[in-house]
Design a protein around this motif. Structure first.
Motif, PDB file in Angstrom:
ATOM      1  N   MET A 218       0.842  -1.196   0.000  1.00 14.86           N
ATOM      2  CA  MET A 218       0.000   0.000   0.000  1.00 14.86           C
ATOM      3  C   MET A 218       0.879   1.248   0.000  1.00 14.86           C
ATOM      4  N   GLN A 219       0.517   2.222  -0.805  1.00 14.01           N
ATOM      5  CA  GLN A 219       1.293   3.446  -0.920  1.00 14.01           C
ATOM      6  C   GLN A 219       1.281   4.226   0.398  1.00 14.01           C
ATOM      7  N   GLN A 220       2.460   4.740   0.773  1.00 14.13           N
ATOM      8  CA  GLN A 220       2.566   5.531   1.995  1.00 14.13           C
ATOM      9  C   GLN A 220       3.022   6.944   1.668  1.00 14.13           C
ATOM     10  N   PHE A 221       2.489   7.912   2.422  1.00 13.43           N
ATOM     11  CA  PHE A 221       2.894   9.307   2.315  1.00 13.43           C
ATOM     12  C   PHE A 221       3.210   9.818   3.719  1.00 13.43           C
ATOM     13  N   PHE A 222       3.956  10.924   3.763  1.00  6.91           N
ATOM     14  CA  PHE A 222       4.259  11.578   5.037  1.00  6.91           C
ATOM     15  C   PHE A 222       3.476  12.879   5.138  1.00  6.91           C
ATOM     16  N   ALA A 223       3.045  13.197   6.356  1.00  6.32           N
ATOM     17  CA  ALA A 223       2.336  14.454   6.618  1.00  6.32           C
ATOM     18  C   ALA A 223       2.889  15.083   7.885  1.00  6.32           C
ATOM     19  N   GLU A 224       2.874  16.392   7.943  1.00  7.61           N
ATOM     20  CA  GLU A 224       3.261  17.093   9.164  1.00  7.61           C
ATOM     21  C   GLU A 224       2.174  16.869  10.223  1.00  7.61           C
ATOM     22  N   PRO A 225       2.553  16.760  11.498  1.00 10.21           N
ATOM     23  CA  PRO A 225       1.536  16.592  12.552  1.00 10.21           C
ATOM     24  C   PRO A 225       0.445  17.652  12.506  1.00 10.21           C
ATOM     25  N   SER A 226       0.800  18.878  12.051  1.00  8.27           N
ATOM     26  CA  SER A 226      -0.190  19.947  11.984  1.00  8.27           C
ATOM     27  C   SER A 226      -1.255  19.689  10.926  1.00  8.27           C
ATOM     28  N   GLN A 227      -0.980  18.793   9.987  1.00 13.22           N
ATOM     29  CA  GLN A 227      -1.937  18.467   8.937  1.00 13.22           C
ATOM     30  C   GLN A 227      -2.921  17.377   9.372  1.00 13.22           C
ATOM     31  N   ILE A 228      -2.726  16.858  10.566  1.00  8.42           N
ATOM     32  CA  ILE A 228      -3.500  15.709  11.024  1.00  8.42           C
ATOM     33  C   ILE A 228      -4.427  16.120  12.166  1.00  8.42           C
ATOM     34  N   THR A 229      -5.703  15.851  12.002  1.00  4.88           N
ATOM     35  CA  THR A 229      -6.662  16.016  13.091  1.00  4.88           C
ATOM     36  C   THR A 229      -7.115  14.634  13.521  1.00  4.88           C
ATOM     37  N   GLU A 230      -8.089  14.580  14.389  1.00  5.92           N
ATOM     38  CA  GLU A 230      -8.516  13.286  14.937  1.00  5.92           C
ATOM     39  C   GLU A 230      -8.982  12.323  13.857  1.00  5.92           C
ATOM     40  N   ASN A 231      -9.689  12.824  12.861  1.00  2.14           N
ATOM     41  CA  ASN A 231     -10.231  11.909  11.854  1.00  2.14           C
ATOM     42  C   ASN A 231     -10.025  12.368  10.416  1.00  2.14           C
ATOM     43  N   ARG A 232      -9.138  13.355  10.200  1.00  3.12           N
ATOM     44  CA  ARG A 232      -8.926  13.834   8.834  1.00  3.12           C
ATOM     45  C   ARG A 232      -7.490  14.330   8.669  1.00  3.12           C
ATOM     46  N   ILE A 233      -6.958  14.093   7.470  1.00  2.00           N
ATOM     47  CA  ILE A 233      -5.611  14.550   7.118  1.00  2.00           C
ATOM     48  C   ILE A 233      -5.690  15.277   5.780  1.00  2.00           C
ATOM     49  N   ARG A 234      -4.989  16.414   5.708  1.00  3.79           N
ATOM     50  CA  ARG A 234      -4.908  17.130   4.442  1.00  3.79           C
ATOM     51  C   ARG A 234      -3.471  17.083   3.937  1.00  3.79           C
ATOM     52  N   LEU A 235      -3.303  16.573   2.723  1.00  3.97           N
ATOM     53  CA  LEU A 235      -1.997  16.561   2.077  1.00  3.97           C
ATOM     54  C   LEU A 235      -1.940  17.672   1.047  1.00  3.97           C
ATOM     55  N   ASP A 236      -0.745  18.276   0.906  1.00  3.29           N
ATOM     56  CA  ASP A 236      -0.542  19.340  -0.074  1.00  3.29           C
ATOM     57  C   ASP A 236       0.770  19.100  -0.805  1.00  3.29           C
ATOM     58  N   GLY A 237       0.961  19.846  -1.881  1.00  2.00           N
ATOM     59  CA  GLY A 237       2.244  19.849  -2.562  1.00  2.00           C
ATOM     60  C   GLY A 237       2.460  18.686  -3.510  1.00  2.00           C
ATOM     61  N   PRO A 238       3.748  18.347  -3.750  1.00  4.56           N
ATOM     62  CA  PRO A 238       4.103  17.328  -4.739  1.00  4.56           C
ATOM     63  C   PRO A 238       3.474  15.958  -4.468  1.00  4.56           C
ATOM     64  N   ASP A 239       3.249  15.625  -3.197  1.00  5.28           N
ATOM     65  CA  ASP A 239       2.653  14.323  -2.889  1.00  5.28           C
ATOM     66  C   ASP A 239       1.269  14.186  -3.516  1.00  5.28           C
ATOM     67  N   VAL A 240       0.519  15.276  -3.537  1.00  8.30           N
ATOM     68  CA  VAL A 240      -0.826  15.224  -4.111  1.00  8.30           C
ATOM     69  C   VAL A 240      -0.746  15.013  -5.618  1.00  8.30           C
ATOM     70  N   ASN A 241       0.185  15.695  -6.272  1.00  8.68           N
ATOM     71  CA  ASN A 241       0.367  15.497  -7.705  1.00  8.68           C
ATOM     72  C   ASN A 241       0.751  14.056  -8.007  1.00  8.68           C
ATOM     73  N   HIS A 242       1.648  13.496  -7.166  1.00  8.31           N
ATOM     74  CA  HIS A 242       2.067  12.100  -7.350  1.00  8.31           C
ATOM     75  C   HIS A 242       0.883  11.149  -7.148  1.00  8.31           C
ATOM     76  N   MET A 243       0.104  11.424  -6.121  1.00  4.79           N
ATOM     77  CA  MET A 243      -1.054  10.581  -5.818  1.00  4.79           C
ATOM     78  C   MET A 243      -2.095  10.640  -6.939  1.00  4.79           C
ATOM     79  N   LYS A 244      -2.384  11.851  -7.389  1.00  8.34           N
ATOM     80  CA  LYS A 244      -3.491  12.061  -8.329  1.00  8.34           C
ATOM     81  C   LYS A 244      -3.110  11.787  -9.778  1.00  8.34           C
ATOM     82  N   ASN A 245      -1.937  12.292 -10.199  1.00 12.86           N
ATOM     83  CA  ASN A 245      -1.606  12.259 -11.621  1.00 12.86           C
ATOM     84  C   ASN A 245      -0.614  11.173 -12.017  1.00 12.86           C
ATOM     85  N   VAL A 246       0.199  10.702 -11.056  1.00 13.70           N
ATOM     86  CA  VAL A 246       1.151   9.635 -11.368  1.00 13.70           C
ATOM     87  C   VAL A 246       0.570   8.278 -11.010  1.00 13.70           C
ATOM     88  N   LEU A 247       0.133   8.157  -9.749  1.00 12.23           N
ATOM     89  CA  LEU A 247      -0.462   6.892  -9.313  1.00 12.23           C
ATOM     90  C   LEU A 247      -1.924   6.765  -9.747  1.00 12.23           C
TER      91      LEU A 247
END
Length: 255
Positions: free
Chosen positions: A1-30
């Motif tokens: 399963m694909q793994q990504f890293f997020a800053e602790p500030s991007q993580i709440t109790e039940n939701r995570i927001r990813l930004d930047g190159p990881d999103v492009n990789h997730m959406k357009n490459v993978l």
């Protein structure tokens, strides 16, 4: 399963927001779509199973399904001190060192190093190597992103290693597999370990003597002479097997 890293500030109790190159990789490459599962690590030892909820502009919203019991780090921090090699070999060394569990990679200029980097070029290279380390950490399911330092002198590398518990310097002139085996077997989980690898052409004798004076222990990696891009990975593999076996034995004895 694909793994990504997020800053602790991007993580709440039940939701995570990813930004930047990881999103492009997730959406357009993978080409991952909402509803697919991914793993997200906060770089502090917490790994989450998530489901892609939606893409919003340059970001991706992930629903946290549960925290995973992921333990992928070695029981000791291993620092790879790598003599600067020619060409793009350092890219490959960083990638594989991270896969094998290195905690930190420190490039250094030895007397036989052909590559000489000024500060501007060194900073650019370091940024590239750090990006490679991040990708390798994601691919191999690491719990942290190992740091790749800017290149330093050999003297500064020895100084950086002075706080480590054990420092090894594989040397082609060193003999005695039994002595090396005793040194390796004496390393315990929890101890920090440094490995010094020379560039093409190896270390000069005075460099090995200086390392020994600083507390490093010369060891052999066998009867064959290994390339600079092979030697560090061989040493990391040996330490990975030894440390994880030792940790397993400790757990079994305590159960």
């Amino acid at each position: 399963m694909q793994q990504f890293f997020a800053e602790p500030s991007q993580i709440t109790e039940n939701r995570i927001r990813l930004d930047g190159p990881d999103v492009n990789h997730m959406k357009n490459v993978l080409r991952m779509k909402p509803g697919e599962d991914v793993r997200v690590n906060d770089g502090c030892g917490h790994t989450y199973l998530c489901c892609i909820a939606s893409y919003e502009g340059e970001g991706a919203l992930l629903d946290v399904l549960k925290e995973l019991d992921a333990d992928t780090e070695l029981p000791s921090g291993i620092w790879l001190f790598q003599g600067l090699p020619k060409g793009d070999k350092m890219d490959w060394i960083v990638q594989k060192a991270v896969e094998l569990g290195a905690f930190c990679v420190v490039p250094f200029a030895a007397k036989r190093s052909v590559v000489k980097l000024d500060h501007k070029k060194a900073a650019k290279k370091q940024a590239r190597w750090q990006a490679i380390a991040k990708g390798a950490a994601e691919q191999s399911g690491r719990g942290i992103i190992p740091e790749v330092k800017e290149p330093v002198t050999f003297a500064h590398a020895l100084e950086a290693a002075s706080d480590l518990d054990v420092v090894l310097i594989p040397y082609e002139m060193e003999e005695g597999m039994e002595a090396t085996a005793r040194i390796i077997e004496g390393i315990r989980p929890g101890q920090s370990v440094g490995i010094f690898i020379g560039p093409e052409g190896g270390f000069e004798e005075e460099e090995v003597a200086l390392a020994e004076h600083s507390g490093a222990k010369p060891v052999t990696l066998g009867k064959r002479i290994l390339r600079t891009e092979t030697a560090g990975l061989a040493a990391l593999s040996i330490l990975m097997y030894h440390l994880e076996s030792a940790q397993h034995s400790l757990i079994m004895r305590n159960e």
